[in-house]
Write a protein that holds these residues in place. Structure first.
Motif, PDB file in Angstrom:
ATOM      1  N   UNK A 110     -20.535  -0.542  30.671  1.00 28.19           N
ATOM      2  CA  UNK A 110     -19.717  -0.855  31.853  1.00 28.19           C
ATOM      3  C   UNK A 110     -20.553  -1.538  32.936  1.00 28.19           C
ATOM      4  N   UNK A 111     -19.911  -2.461  33.652  1.00 30.89           N
ATOM      5  CA  UNK A 111     -20.588  -3.186  34.723  1.00 30.89           C
ATOM      6  C   UNK A 111     -19.615  -3.465  35.856  1.00 30.89           C
ATOM      7  N   UNK A 112     -20.157  -3.731  37.017  1.00 28.52           N
ATOM      8  CA  UNK A 112     -19.327  -4.079  38.166  1.00 28.52           C
ATOM      9  C   UNK A 112     -19.000  -5.564  38.116  1.00 28.52           C
ATOM     10  N   UNK A 113     -17.731  -5.850  38.313  1.00 30.74           N
ATOM     11  CA  UNK A 113     -17.256  -7.230  38.343  1.00 30.74           C
ATOM     12  C   UNK A 113     -16.775  -7.513  39.764  1.00 30.74           C
ATOM     13  N   UNK A 114     -17.393  -8.467  40.454  1.00 33.06           N
ATOM     14  CA  UNK A 114     -16.975  -8.753  41.832  1.00 33.06           C
ATOM     15  C   UNK A 114     -15.600  -9.421  41.878  1.00 33.06           C
ATOM     16  N   UNK A 115     -14.818  -9.030  42.872  1.00 29.90           N
ATOM     17  CA  UNK A 115     -13.515  -9.634  43.138  1.00 29.90           C
ATOM     18  C   UNK A 115     -13.583 -10.285  44.518  1.00 29.90           C
ATOM     19  N   UNK A 116     -12.475 -10.772  45.008  1.00 32.39           N
ATOM     20  CA  UNK A 116     -12.458 -11.375  46.338  1.00 32.39           C
ATOM     21  C   UNK A 116     -12.613 -10.303  47.409  1.00 32.39           C
ATOM     22  N   UNK A 117     -13.137 -10.683  48.544  1.00 32.94           N
ATOM     23  CA  UNK A 117     -13.231  -9.795  49.694  1.00 32.94           C
ATOM     24  C   UNK A 117     -14.169  -8.616  49.528  1.00 32.94           C
ATOM     25  N   UNK A 118     -15.133  -8.700  48.635  1.00 34.77           N
ATOM     26  CA  UNK A 118     -16.085  -7.617  48.450  1.00 34.77           C
ATOM     27  C   UNK A 118     -15.600  -6.499  47.541  1.00 34.77           C
ATOM     28  N   UNK A 119     -14.402  -6.596  47.024  1.00 34.39           N
ATOM     29  CA  UNK A 119     -13.885  -5.582  46.098  1.00 34.39           C
ATOM     30  C   UNK A 119     -14.549  -5.772  44.735  1.00 34.39           C
ATOM     31  N   UNK A 120     -14.461  -4.760  43.888  1.00 36.45           N
ATOM     32  CA  UNK A 120     -15.051  -4.843  42.551  1.00 36.45           C
ATOM     33  C   UNK A 120     -14.313  -3.924  41.586  1.00 36.45           C
ATOM     34  N   UNK A 121     -14.460  -4.232  40.317  1.00 37.09           N
ATOM     35  CA  UNK A 121     -13.970  -3.395  39.218  1.00 37.09           C
ATOM     36  C   UNK A 121     -15.170  -2.955  38.400  1.00 37.09           C
ATOM     37  N   UNK A 122     -15.143  -1.746  37.874  1.00 34.81           N
ATOM     38  CA  UNK A 122     -16.128  -1.337  36.878  1.00 34.81           C
ATOM     39  C   UNK A 122     -15.412  -1.386  35.539  1.00 34.81           C
ATOM     40  N   UNK A 123     -15.984  -2.125  34.627  1.00 34.91           N
ATOM     41  CA  UNK A 123     -15.343  -2.321  33.324  1.00 34.91           C
ATOM     42  C   UNK A 123     -16.376  -2.682  32.277  1.00 34.91           C
ATOM     43  N   UNK A 124     -15.963  -2.587  31.024  1.00 35.74           N
ATOM     44  CA  UNK A 124     -16.819  -3.026  29.932  1.00 35.74           C
ATOM     45  C   UNK A 124     -16.226  -4.293  29.324  1.00 35.74           C
ATOM     46  N   UNK A 125     -17.038  -5.130  28.699  1.00 33.62           N
ATOM     47  CA  UNK A 125     -16.509  -6.309  28.010  1.00 33.62           C
ATOM     48  C   UNK A 125     -15.606  -5.878  26.848  1.00 33.62           C
TER      49      UNK A 125
END
Length: 189
Positions: free
Chosen positions: A11-26
């Motif tokens: 799992x890794x953090x994926x940056x989104x807009x506005x400083x938000x992020x998701x933790x997910x795996x490929x």
């Protein structure tokens, strides 16, 4: 004996807009296939009038929407993205409600979050990263030793034929007429 490629699927953090992020795996091919199958079922149910989209908070599409190929394609992409995210996303941060209060991760809110196209795009890029890396590296199965599709014409051969024709045509012209035809120098051997 196990078989494994050297790609990190942790799992890794994926940056989104506005400083938000998701933790997910490929995504794996199994997860992608399962998500696409789930999306096809939901799309089929939506087309048949079953309330499949209501369970993810979407209004039923109109008959006119379902006649629009672009709408159906976009809906299919969205449904596949949501189904895949439900399998891959384990946490998020920087997601807030209308009042600016942080929202604790809740997988049932992913469909609402993915209505924002930039979020869906960022998720897709991260989810398909391993698959895209394999394609870019040429690690996928090639049906022939040179990697071209079986029976497909070689683009190099086509380019060589065009170059030969251009060279033959330029040899027919002489002197200044050879240079004035296209404004370019004739091809050199």
């Amino acid at each position: 004996m196990g078989l494994r490629l050297s790609f990190d699927r942790s799992p890794r953090k994926v940056p989104l807009i506005g400083g938000a992020w998701l933790t997910m795996q490929p995504a794996t091919s199994v997860e992608i296939g399962a998500a696409e199958a789930a999306a096809r079922r939901k799309l089929k149910d939506a087309i048949e009038g079953v309330g499949a989209l209501a369970e993810i908070g979407l209004a039923a599409p109109s008959a006119q929407d379902l006649q629009d190929g672009h709408y159906v394609l976009g809906l299919s992409r969205y449904l596949a993205g949501v189904a895949l995210a439900e399998r891959l996303v384990t946490d998020w941060g920087g997601i807030v409600d209308d009042g600016g209060k942080a929202i604790v991760f809740d997988p049932s809110l992913l469909p609402k979050l993915f209505l924002e196209d930039t979020v869906l795009r960022s998720f897709e890029m991260a989810a398909y990263a391993v698959r895209e890396a394999l394609v870019a590296e040429g690690e996928g199965f090639a049906p022939s030793p040179n990697g071209s599709a079986a029976g497909a014409p070689s683009t190099a051969a086509t380019a060589n034929r065009r170059e030969r024709r251009a060279a033959e045509a330029s040899q027919e012209k002489t002197g200044s007429s050879a240079r004035s035809g296209s404004g370019r120098e004739p091809p050199r051997a």
